[in-house]
Design a protein around this motif. Structure first.
Motif, mmCIF file in Angstrom:
data_model
loop_
_atom_site.group_PDB
_atom_site.id
_atom_site.type_symbol
_atom_site.label_atom_id
_atom_site.label_comp_id
_atom_site.label_asym_id
_atom_site.label_seq_id
_atom_site.Cartn_x
_atom_site.Cartn_y
_atom_site.Cartn_z
ATOM 1 N N ARG A 197 15.399 -6.423 7.511
ATOM 2 C CA ARG A 197 14.617 -5.685 6.522
ATOM 3 C C ARG A 197 15.525 -5.089 5.447
ATOM 4 O O ARG A 197 15.221 -5.151 4.257
ATOM 5 C CB ARG A 197 13.829 -4.589 7.222
ATOM 6 N N LEU A 198 16.644 -4.512 5.879
ATOM 7 C CA LEU A 198 17.596 -3.953 4.912
ATOM 8 C C LEU A 198 18.128 -5.050 4.007
ATOM 9 O O LEU A 198 18.249 -4.861 2.789
ATOM 10 C CB LEU A 198 18.740 -3.261 5.645
ATOM 11 N N SER A 200 16.657 -7.789 3.130
ATOM 12 C CA SER A 200 15.602 -8.175 2.198
ATOM 13 C C SER A 200 15.463 -7.164 1.066
ATOM 14 O O SER A 200 15.349 -7.534 -0.108
ATOM 15 C CB SER A 200 14.274 -8.312 2.954
ATOM 16 N N ILE A 201 15.505 -5.865 1.399
ATOM 17 C CA ILE A 201 15.373 -4.818 0.384
ATOM 18 C C ILE A 201 16.520 -4.876 -0.608
ATOM 19 O O ILE A 201 16.325 -4.826 -1.826
ATOM 20 C CB ILE A 201 15.308 -3.426 1.050
ATOM 21 N N SER A 204 16.626 -8.134 -2.912
ATOM 22 C CA SER A 204 15.583 -8.248 -3.930
ATOM 23 C C SER A 204 15.596 -7.078 -4.902
ATOM 24 O O SER A 204 14.682 -6.935 -5.711
ATOM 25 C CB SER A 204 14.205 -8.336 -3.265
ATOM 26 N N ALA A 205 16.628 -6.234 -4.849
ATOM 27 C CA ALA A 205 16.679 -5.048 -5.706
ATOM 28 C C ALA A 205 16.882 -5.456 -7.161
ATOM 29 O O ALA A 205 17.879 -6.080 -7.503
ATOM 30 C CB ALA A 205 17.813 -4.126 -5.260
ATOM 31 N N PHE A 211 15.518 1.270 -6.262
ATOM 32 C CA PHE A 211 16.080 0.771 -5.012
ATOM 33 C C PHE A 211 16.629 1.926 -4.168
ATOM 34 O O PHE A 211 16.356 2.027 -2.973
ATOM 35 C CB PHE A 211 17.178 -0.237 -5.345
ATOM 36 N N ASP A 214 13.375 4.870 -3.893
ATOM 37 C CA ASP A 214 12.040 4.460 -3.450
ATOM 38 C C ASP A 214 12.136 3.488 -2.281
ATOM 39 O O ASP A 214 11.586 3.715 -1.210
ATOM 40 C CB ASP A 214 11.257 3.809 -4.593
ATOM 41 N N ASP A 215 12.876 2.377 -2.498
ATOM 42 C CA ASP A 215 12.939 1.318 -1.492
ATOM 43 C C ASP A 215 13.712 1.745 -0.248
ATOM 44 O O ASP A 215 13.242 1.576 0.873
ATOM 45 C CB ASP A 215 13.572 0.058 -2.082
ATOM 46 N N LEU A 216 14.939 2.280 -0.442
ATOM 47 C CA LEU A 216 15.744 2.640 0.711
ATOM 48 C C LEU A 216 15.148 3.783 1.533
ATOM 49 O O LEU A 216 15.145 3.714 2.755
ATOM 50 C CB LEU A 216 17.177 2.996 0.279
ATOM 51 N N PHE A 219 12.809 2.470 3.840
ATOM 52 C CA PHE A 219 13.361 1.586 4.865
ATOM 53 C C PHE A 219 13.070 2.115 6.264
ATOM 54 O O PHE A 219 12.799 1.356 7.186
ATOM 55 C CB PHE A 219 14.872 1.461 4.652
#
Length: 402
Positions: A197-198, A200-201, A204-205, A211, A214-216, A219
């Motif tokens: 998952r990490l 992928s995040i 695709s940043a 990133f 919001d994204d991390l 996670f």
């Protein structure tokens, strides 16, 4: 950061700098020591009264709730009463505003994140301010805790000793670590779900600020806006574990292949054991007429167990270079390594055919018990270093039977 922005002498731009940036206090020392210069927002004591237009731009960004807004909105607001900024002043003042907020603004051109304010961006800003979008980042406590943990993590893995609080730099370095991992690590499903998952995040940043904040945070949590201190510590710890697994995955995979190899060849992983393997390989090379076995023996003749050497043997077994490996290739490679190792061991026992020293011997152990219809037969192989010990053991058994 330079005095007068590096302008020498008194050209026209020197006068513009003095009147627009220096006298208004927009470009001034960043600390009390006066040894660092940069862009800062005007103070309330500014004789040119520019502080209200900074406040208006901040208000528009806050109203967007951390979503990007068109720079045209800011420009139009500054044009209108009660501000009435003239056309010729708009571009330099908007750019000065963005530079004074560089640590909290993400800038986009035609919807794509721009990592820096360069000539091309400013040229587009002059022609079409609506092509530029800006987004305010409300870092708050996420910035202080998540950023601190990720910053140390990045410094640990990318080899850069210098630490920074700039989210853009931290995000760029973190993305570079993951993207720079071997191609197999980018594709494998043999790592944990969290590490996948990490990966992928990070891979695709497209917006480093989004990133990081919001994204991390998402996670390890479904709601990044309701995080306790314990939640934030858990997020950083989860990211650390995921990154550790990603960074170490390729090396661990190669170490596993090395362990398989020494086990199948009955070799001690110690340095003397590997040196003996090199001698055995020289005996087997060009013995059987099997080109594949010869290639295998050739690689073993100088084998010390380094990752580069394991890659070479695995590439031979998989019939693919490392950049093309997927999990199924490595499964097939392990089977091939086991098969080649068995061929290698069998070939050693026939080294005498070509007049070479016997470094490996096949031994049969046969036991027939009186009154039992079944005879127990076991076969095994030994290398030259074990021959004396086996002979002593055979003498001991013979004495006991006698």
């Amino acid at each position: 950061g330079e005095q007068r922005l590096g302008i020498e002498g008194y050209p026209a731009e020197g006068g513009l700098f003095a009147s627009l940036l220096e006298s208004t206090g927009i470009y001034r020392p960043l600390d009390k020591k006066n040894d660092r210069l940069g862009f800062k927002e005007p103070t309330k004591k500014d004789p040119c009264n520019l502080q209200p237009i900074w406040a208006e731009a901040d208000r528009l960004l806050r109203g967007a709730k951390n979503e990007p807004i068109s720079l045209a909105l800011v420009v139009d607001a500054w044009r209108k009463p009660p501000f009435g900024v003239r056309e010729g002043l708009l571009l330099p003042l908007v750019l000065a505003y963005m530079l004074s907020r560089v640590d909290r603004l993400a800038v986009y051109l035609d919807g794509a994140f721009r990592p820096s304010l360069d000539d091309f961006l400013v040229d587009r800003m002059h022609q079409e301010s609506g092509a530029i979008q800006i987004r305010q980042m409300d870092f708050g406590r996420l910035r202080s805790r998540v950023l601190e943990g990720i910053r140390d993590l990045v410094a640990e893995y990318d080899g850069e000793s210098e630490l920074t609080d700039d989210p853009l730099v931290i995000a760029r370095r973190l993305v570079a670590i993951v993207i720079g991992l071997p191609a197999w690590t980018q594709r494998t499903s043999s790592i944990s779900a969290d590490a996948q998952r990490l990966r992928s995040i990070v891979s695709s940043a497209s917006d480093p600020h989004r990133f990081l904040f919001d994204d991390l945070p998402g996670f390890a949590s479904d709601d990044s806006k309701k995080l306790t201190d314990r939640d934030i510590a858990s997020i950083v710890d989860s990211i650390r574990k995921g990154l550790e697994e990603l960074v170490g995955a390729y090396g661990n995979m190669l170490d596993g292949i090395d362990q398989l190899l020494v086990s199948e060849l009955n070799v001690s992983p110690s340095k003397p054991g590997r040196a003996l393997l090199a001698e055995r390989a020289k005996t087997v090379f060009d013995l059987s007429g099997d080109f594949r076995l010869d290639a295998f023996a050739s690689r073993l003749s100088e084998y010390a167990g380094t990752h580069e050497e394991v890659e070479g043997i695995a590439s031979l077994a998989a019939n693919k270079p490392p950049r093309d490996w997927v999990d199924r290739d490595l499964d097939a490679a392990k089977l091939q390594i086991a098969e080649l190792s068995q061929q290698f061991n069998r070939s050693e026992a026939f080294a005498r055919v070509k007049g070479r020293a016997d470094n490996r011997h096949a031994v049969g152990f046969v036991v027939g018990m009186p009154g039992s219809p079944k005879t127990m037969v076991e076969e095994f192989e030994i290398d030259g270093s074990e021959r004396e010990s086996v002979a002593d053991l055979a003498d001991c058994i013979r004495d006991m039977l006698t």
